[in-house]
Design an enzyme around this catalytic site. Structure first.
Site, PDB file in Angstrom:
ATOM      1  N   CYS A  43     -17.407 -11.242 -28.908  1.00 57.42           N
ATOM      2  CA  CYS A  43     -18.589 -10.618 -28.323  1.00 57.42           C
ATOM      3  C   CYS A  43     -18.314  -9.148 -28.035  1.00 57.42           C
ATOM      4  CB  CYS A  43     -18.954 -11.348 -27.034  1.00 57.42           C
ATOM      5  SG  CYS A  43     -20.457 -10.727 -26.237  1.00 57.42           S
ATOM      6  N   ASP A  45     -19.059  -7.640 -25.442  1.00 57.56           N
ATOM      7  CA  ASP A  45     -18.847  -7.476 -24.005  1.00 57.56           C
ATOM      8  C   ASP A  45     -17.544  -6.730 -23.734  1.00 57.56           C
ATOM      9  OD1 ASP A  45     -18.024  -8.183 -21.203  1.00 57.56           O
ATOM     10  OD2 ASP A  45     -19.890  -9.335 -21.265  1.00 57.56           O
ATOM     11  N   ARG A  47     -15.619  -6.750 -21.352  1.00 53.05           N
ATOM     12  CA  ARG A  47     -14.618  -7.482 -20.573  1.00 53.05           C
ATOM     13  C   ARG A  47     -13.796  -8.451 -21.416  1.00 53.05           C
ATOM     14  NH1 ARG A  47     -18.915 -10.064 -16.628  1.00 53.05           N
ATOM     15  NH2 ARG A  47     -19.872 -10.285 -18.705  1.00 53.05           N
ATOM     16  N   HIS A  99     -17.467 -16.277 -24.747  1.00 60.08           N
ATOM     17  CA  HIS A  99     -16.974 -16.218 -23.367  1.00 60.08           C
ATOM     18  C   HIS A  99     -18.027 -16.748 -22.420  1.00 60.08           C
ATOM     19  CE1 HIS A  99     -19.281 -12.586 -21.978  1.00 60.08           C
ATOM     20  NE2 HIS A  99     -19.312 -12.346 -23.275  1.00 60.08           N
ATOM     21  N   CYS A 102     -21.697 -15.182 -20.900  1.00 59.78           N
ATOM     22  CA  CYS A 102     -22.178 -14.256 -21.936  1.00 59.78           C
ATOM     23  C   CYS A 102     -23.649 -13.901 -21.717  1.00 59.78           C
ATOM     24  CB  CYS A 102     -21.994 -14.886 -23.309  1.00 59.78           C
ATOM     25  SG  CYS A 102     -22.580 -13.858 -24.674  1.00 59.78           S
TER      26      CYS A 102
END
Length: 211
Positions: A43, A45, A47, A99, A102
């Site tokens: 992803c 993202d 993090r 994750h 999400c």
């Protein structure tokens, strides 16, 4: 020029200096080429950094990221990365890593319009439709969200296996295994979802391509 922008430029210089101090040949060695054994599809993202999660060095992981770690057969970006990884770099493993928590998957559980990303999220909604009975049976919203994250990863792994790129590699006997993980933001640990595919025989016959 913002303070943040200036700082990240300084951070880069400091990182280079620290790295060369530890290993003077570090960048010269990196410039010689790459032979990563793994393609990571994750992803976007911020993090969820691939190298840090699995403790690998630069040059050891080829990475593709998009919203909610999707594998969409019309996505030329993803297909180009996959083709290069499989046919040029000869990676032996492809990991799809979603994750928990999400945002893309969460948005697919709702009906709010966000913008152009609505068109991308529709692919995730298709995953919900395929597993609606199983998902709707989970009354706890957090647990249903976590399950949806996991199912989205599993479907992405199967979608990888359905591509002509992956099946073409299997056809010539190339060692290539596909895996699905879900990463926990709260724990830092990955959950192996035990969806591991290394042959077209793991697919329904309708998806098995004849070359």
């Amino acid at each position: 020029m913002s303070t943040f922008y200036k700082q990240i430029l300084e951070n880069n210089k400091q990182w280079v200096a620290n790295t060369i101090e530890k290993n003077p040949d570090y960048f010269a060695d990196l410039a010689k080429g790459q032979t990563p054994p793994l393609l990571w599809i994750g992803c976007s993202d911020s993090r969820v950094p691939a190298n840090e999660i699995i403790g690998t060095k630069p040059g050891e992981v080829f990475v593709h990221r998009n919203i909610a770690n999707m594998v969409v057969h019309s996505d030329m970006n993803m297909l180009s990365v996959l083709d290069y990884a499989v046919n040029v770099l000869k990676v032996k493993h492809v990991i799809v890593c979603g994750h928990y928590g999400c945002g893309g998957v969460k948005a697919a559980m709702c009906n709010d319009s966000i913008g152009i990303i609505d068109n991308w999220i529709r692919h995730i909604k298709n995953v919900y439709r395929l597993h609606q009975a199983q998902l709707d049976a989970v009354t706890d919203e957090v647990k249903r969200f976590d399950l949806f994250v996991e199912l989205n990863v599993k479907e992405a792994v199967f979608d990888l296996a359905k591509t002509s790129i992956v099946q073409g590699a299997w056809k010539i006997g190339q060692a290539l295994s596909l895996h699905g993980w879900a990463y926990g933001l709260h724990s830092g640990l990955v959950n192996d979802l035990e969806v591991n595919i290394s042959s077209e025989m793991d697919l329904d016959e309708v998806y098995q391509l004849k070359f």
